[in-house]
Motif scaffolding. Structure first.
Motif, PDB file in Angstrom:
ATOM      1  N   GLY A   1       8.500   9.737 -19.234  1.00  9.96           N
ATOM      2  CA  GLY A   1       8.456   9.188 -17.886  1.00  9.96           C
ATOM      3  C   GLY A   1       8.858  10.197 -16.831  1.00  9.96           C
ATOM      4  N   GLU A   2       9.915  10.976 -17.119  1.00  8.73           N
ATOM      5  CA  GLU A   2      10.355  11.998 -16.171  1.00  8.73           C
ATOM      6  C   GLU A   2       9.264  13.043 -15.957  1.00  8.73           C
ATOM      7  N   ALA A   3       8.570  13.430 -17.045  1.00 10.12           N
ATOM      8  CA  ALA A   3       7.500  14.426 -16.930  1.00 10.12           C
ATOM      9  C   ALA A   3       6.337  13.886 -16.101  1.00 10.12           C
ATOM     10  N   LEU A   4       5.968  12.635 -16.324  1.00  2.10           N
ATOM     11  CA  LEU A   4       4.897  12.033 -15.524  1.00  2.10           C
ATOM     12  C   LEU A   4       5.300  11.937 -14.062  1.00  2.10           C
TER      13      LEU A   4
ATOM     14  N   GLU B   1       0.826  -1.203   0.000  1.00  2.00           N
ATOM     15  CA  GLU B   1       0.000   0.000   0.000  1.00  2.00           C
ATOM     16  C   GLU B   1       0.858   1.250   0.000  1.00  2.00           C
ATOM     17  N   MET B   2       0.378   2.255  -0.699  1.00  3.13           N
ATOM     18  CA  MET B   2       1.192   3.447  -0.908  1.00  3.13           C
ATOM     19  C   MET B   2       0.285   4.662  -0.870  1.00  3.13           C
ATOM     20  N   GLY B   3       0.547   5.566   0.056  1.00  3.03           N
ATOM     21  CA  GLY B   3      -0.256   6.767   0.140  1.00  3.03           C
ATOM     22  C   GLY B   3       0.254   7.856  -0.774  1.00  3.03           C
TER      23      GLY B   3
ATOM     24  N   LEU C   1      -4.544  12.572 -17.337  1.00  2.00           N
ATOM     25  CA  LEU C   1      -3.706  11.415 -17.007  1.00  2.00           C
ATOM     26  C   LEU C   1      -4.369  10.106 -17.438  1.00  2.00           C
ATOM     27  N   LYS C   2      -5.712  10.048 -17.347  1.00  2.00           N
ATOM     28  CA  LYS C   2      -6.412   8.847 -17.805  1.00  2.00           C
ATOM     29  C   LYS C   2      -6.227   8.646 -19.309  1.00  2.00           C
ATOM     30  N   THR C   3      -6.150   9.756 -20.031  1.00  2.00           N
ATOM     31  CA  THR C   3      -5.906   9.667 -21.474  1.00  2.00           C
ATOM     32  C   THR C   3      -4.470   9.242 -21.761  1.00  2.00           C
ATOM     33  N   LEU C   4      -3.543   9.766 -20.959  1.00  2.00           N
ATOM     34  CA  LEU C   4      -2.121   9.469 -21.168  1.00  2.00           C
ATOM     35  C   LEU C   4      -1.750   8.041 -20.769  1.00  2.00           C
ATOM     36  N   GLN C   5      -2.435   7.511 -19.763  1.00  2.00           N
ATOM     37  CA  GLN C   5      -2.031   6.227 -19.191  1.00  2.00           C
ATOM     38  C   GLN C   5      -1.928   5.098 -20.224  1.00  2.00           C
ATOM     39  N   PRO C   6      -2.966   4.840 -21.022  1.00  2.00           N
ATOM     40  CA  PRO C   6      -2.849   3.739 -21.990  1.00  2.00           C
ATOM     41  C   PRO C   6      -1.810   4.014 -23.077  1.00  2.00           C
ATOM     42  N   VAL C   7      -1.650   5.283 -23.439  1.00  2.00           N
ATOM     43  CA  VAL C   7      -0.651   5.644 -24.453  1.00  2.00           C
ATOM     44  C   VAL C   7       0.753   5.356 -23.932  1.00  2.00           C
ATOM     45  N   PHE C   8       0.995   5.721 -22.658  1.00  2.00           N
ATOM     46  CA  PHE C   8       2.303   5.500 -22.044  1.00  2.00           C
ATOM     47  C   PHE C   8       2.600   4.005 -21.935  1.00  2.00           C
TER      48      PHE C   8
ATOM     49  N   LYS D   1       4.916   3.646 -14.354  1.00  2.00           N
ATOM     50  CA  LYS D   1       3.620   3.138 -14.818  1.00  2.00           C
ATOM     51  C   LYS D   1       2.758   2.695 -13.631  1.00  2.00           C
ATOM     52  N   VAL D   2       3.374   1.971 -12.690  1.00  2.00           N
ATOM     53  CA  VAL D   2       2.645   1.521 -11.493  1.00  2.00           C
ATOM     54  C   VAL D   2       2.224   2.720 -10.645  1.00  2.00           C
ATOM     55  N   ASN D   3       3.162   3.668 -10.447  1.00  2.00           N
ATOM     56  CA  ASN D   3       2.846   4.863  -9.651  1.00  2.00           C
ATOM     57  C   ASN D   3       1.736   5.689 -10.290  1.00  2.00           C
ATOM     58  N   LEU D   4       1.731   5.748 -11.620  1.00  2.00           N
ATOM     59  CA  LEU D   4       0.700   6.511 -12.326  1.00  2.00           C
ATOM     60  C   LEU D   4      -0.675   5.903 -12.070  1.00  2.00           C
ATOM     61  N   ARG D   5      -0.759   4.582 -12.129  1.00  2.00           N
ATOM     62  CA  ARG D   5      -2.043   3.922 -11.858  1.00  2.00           C
ATOM     63  C   ARG D   5      -2.523   4.248 -10.449  1.00  2.00           C
ATOM     64  N   ARG D   6      -1.622   4.181  -9.484  1.00  2.00           N
ATOM     65  CA  ARG D   6      -1.999   4.464  -8.092  1.00  2.00           C
ATOM     66  C   ARG D   6      -2.383   5.937  -7.914  1.00  2.00           C
ATOM     67  N   PHE D   7      -1.670   6.818  -8.613  1.00  2.00           N
ATOM     68  CA  PHE D   7      -1.943   8.247  -8.474  1.00  2.00           C
ATOM     69  C   PHE D   7      -3.315   8.596  -9.048  1.00  2.00           C
TER      70      PHE D   7
END
Length: 680
Positions: free
Chosen positions: A604-607, A398-400, A633-640, A664-670
């Protein structure tokens, strides 16, 4: 998120005997048939019974191979095997020009040609030649002084060829080790009181072969240590000797792990002292003085034949400078945060009548080399090879929101610097001297060089010293704590200085090398300032303008630094009141880079920076809603994710892919975190 690294530059391509390539270029450079014909004819002349003809052929090959399109024609005709025996010709003149031809072939042909030369056994005759030369240093068989000097001239060309091969070919280094060439190079180094040019070539070679060469370090002996210590303790005046001591200090640093424990601290202090002394010299003052001295000398010289000779020397130097500028190809490969040594010392190629220009060139080479050594002293020995260290994304614990960017802080944590190195650098005021070298080159020195065509090449060398100093500052900031660097006031002073470098002119400089070095330094500084909650003088608007300029740069590391700077700035502002509008501006800029940059590492650095900026706080929540961060970010996620899957395996290293997977994992959680915020 990642580590910024230093540049590797191409070796300047100069004629080993000082003649400019333009002097031999054909009117039609695209006529490959003529070039091939010339190659065949010249190689045939190597078999002439006349020493003069053989010398002419070798000298001609030395010039012609500087035109890169001619090199395949020579290689196809087995030029290396045919030139090899010329290294042991009965004529010293032929030996020298043949070695010069192979030196140019190695310098102009690059890595693949050097590998090919070693494959064709050039090291066998080269080894024999070096041993004969060193035997001739003290031999009574050569009683004439002029002849003795010719032997040393041949040795100088041979050591330079050896240096080129070892810099480009691991097989050449292996042969160097097995053939016991260390003792030969030591003998050349020991000539420093009689022939400083030969000693400098030997020191360059030692500086190269002692790096990352455990086999050689195992055979390190008292003779080598003694030779290097004698150079370090020497006190001969002049910039050539300063360069010699600097290179010897670099070789000594490379061998630090093999030194007797009782001598390590003393040697480290001696190395730091030499580097400090090299940086003490003010090139901005010395170069105008040297140019003035040259003018006085020329004015007092006889006016007839010397004028023609002077004009020829000036033309040779001008064309050498032009050739260097043509061959410099922007920002090159980088390796593990360490500065990679390159041959920017062309003082032995300058005409004999250019003593003052030689002095200036030697000084700038010494200072550049000193800064590169300090970069290596302050960098990690981690063997990982590229921008990002390996991080694992396999932990699904788990990650806050506050811990979403832990990977960033871990990767940006200070490098481990030994107490001995730290103490030596502080004792000799290295950080202060490095900071001073980051200033723009003296306007007076720049004007003097612009007004004199033969001195114009020093402008690029002065700029290169500044770039190396900025890279050095980056590593110092990464390796030392704030207190060691003078505390909050000193860091604010550094920020003010970097601000004046970047924002002092009417527009931000566009030179790629400068941008890479200065953004690396600013990134490290801002990270340190942010971690200590120290106010800094650069406004968000200034940093935005820098990042905008940097994100248009072709160099990936510059763009990575730019978005990291925005991330650091934004995460700091997110803790303050009334910053939502600025955070919106930063967020939009990062979203644009994340979606539009062609490089996956930059995406990746920008995300990652976006996750850092908008991880927590009322101001960031307000800004995130205003820029529609969640749907973006929801639009960017599948593209990334698709981009990682499609491009990742072929174009990026395993370490980079591991970090990208982590993002990629952090983006999903964020995204999940933002969805909870929206539902509040």
């Amino acid at each position: 998120m990642g580590k910024s690294k230093t540049n590797k530059f191409k070796r300047p391509q100069f004629n080993a005997v000082g003649l400019p390539v333009h002097a031999v270029k054909e009117d039609d450079e695209d006529d490959h048939d003529d070039a091939s014909c010339s190659a065949g004819e010249l190689l045939e002349k190597l078999q002439s019974p006349s020493a003069d003809v053989r010398e002419f052929a070798c000298a001609s090959i030395s010039r012609v191979v500087q035109q890169s399109q001619t090199i395949p024609g020579f290689l196809q005709r087995d030029a290396v095997r045919r030139l090899g025996p010329m290294l042991l010709d009965r004529s010293l003149a032929v030996r020298e020009t043949a070695t010069g031809a192979l030196r140019n072939l190695s310098a102009c042909g690059g890595h693949e040609v050097c590998e090919d030369m070693v494959k064709h056994d050039v090291m066998t005759p080269l080894t024999a030649l070096l041993r004969e030369c060193c035997g001739g240093f003290e031999s009574n068989a050569l009683p004439v002084k002029e002849q003795k000097n010719r032997v040393e001239d041949v040795a100088n060309e041979a050591v330079n060829l050896l240096w080129n091969l070892c810099e480009s070919s691991s097989e050449a280094v292996s042969v160097f080790n097995k053939a016991g060439l260390l003792d030969v190079v030591i003998q050349c180094l020991e000539r420093h009181l009689h022939n400083v040019e030969l000693a400098i070539s030997a020191a360059h070679c030692l500086h190269t072969v002692t790096e990352d060469n455990p086999e050689l370090l195992c055979s390190m002996n008292a003779e080598l240590l003694g030779a290097l210590e004698n150079v370090l303790l020497s006190s001969q005046p002049g910039m050539a000797h300063t360069l010699l001591r600097t290179l010897s200090a670099g070789a000594m640093w490379n061998m630090k792990s093999s030194l007797p424990t009782a001598r390590q601290a003393q040697t480290l202090n001696a190395v730091a002292a030499i580097l400090s002394q090299s940086l003490d010299v003010d090139a901005g003052t010395l170069i105008p003085e040297l140019r003035q001295a040259e003018g006085v000398r020329q004015a007092s010289a006889p006016a007839s034949a010397d004028m023609e000779e002077q004009a020829a020397e000036d033309l040779a130097v001008v064309e050498m400078n032009e050739e260097e500028e043509e061959e410099e190809g922007g920002v090159g490969h980088k390796r593990n945060g360490k500065a990679v040594k390159t041959d920017n010392d062309v003082s032995d190629l300058l005409p004999r009548g250019k003593e003052e220009l030689r002095e200036a060139t030697a000084l700038l080479t010494a200072q550049q080399t000193s800064l590169e050594i300090i970069v290596n002293m302050c960098c990690s020995d981690d063997p990982s090879d590229d921008e990002w260290e390996e991080t694992s994304s396999s932990d699904e614990s788990e990650m806050g929101p506050d811990s979403l960017c832990d990977g960033v802080s871990q990767l940006m944590s200070p490098l481990c610097l030994s107490a001995e190195v730290h103490g030596a650098l502080i004792k000799h005021s290295i950080p202060e001297k490095v900071l001073k070298k980051t200033q723009f080159p003296s306007q007076e020195a720049m004007d003097v060089c612009r007004q004199n065509p033969s001195w114009k090449g020093l402008i690029k060398k002065m700029q290169r010293v500044q770039y190396r100093a900025l890279t050095c500052l980056h590593n110092i900031l990464s390796a030392m704590d704030a207190e060691s660097l003078g505390g909050a006031a000193a860091l604010q002073g550094v920020a003010q200085h970097l601000s004046s470098l970047v924002f002092g002119a009417t527009e931000i400089p566009k030179e790629e090398e400068f941008l890479e070095a200065v953004t690396s330094a600013m990134r490290s500084l801002l990270q340190m300032i942010a971690s200590k909650n120290i106010p800094q003088c650069m406004s968000p608007q200034q940093l935005m303008s820098l990042s905008e300029a940097a994100t248009r740069c072709d160099v990936v590391s510059v763009r990575v630094n730019a978005v990291a700077i925005l991330g650091i700035t934004g995460s700091t502002l997110a803790k303050e009141k009334g910053t939502a509008e600025t955070l919106q501006m930063i967020g939009n800029a990062l979203l644009q880079v994340a979606s539009r940059d062609a490089n996956l590492v930059v995406n990746g650095e920008a995300l990652d920076a976006l996750l850092d900026v908008f991880a927590d706080g009322e101001e960031s929540e307000t800004a995130a809603k205003n820029i529609q961060l969640l749907p973006a970010l929801k639009t960017l996620q599948p593209v990334f994710k698709a981009k990682i899957r499609k491009e990742g395996r072929g174009k990026y290293s395993p370490e980079q892919l591991c970090v990208l997977d982590n993002i990629k994992v952090n983006l999903r959680r964020f995204i999940g975190y933002l969805e909870k915020v929206v539902k509040k």
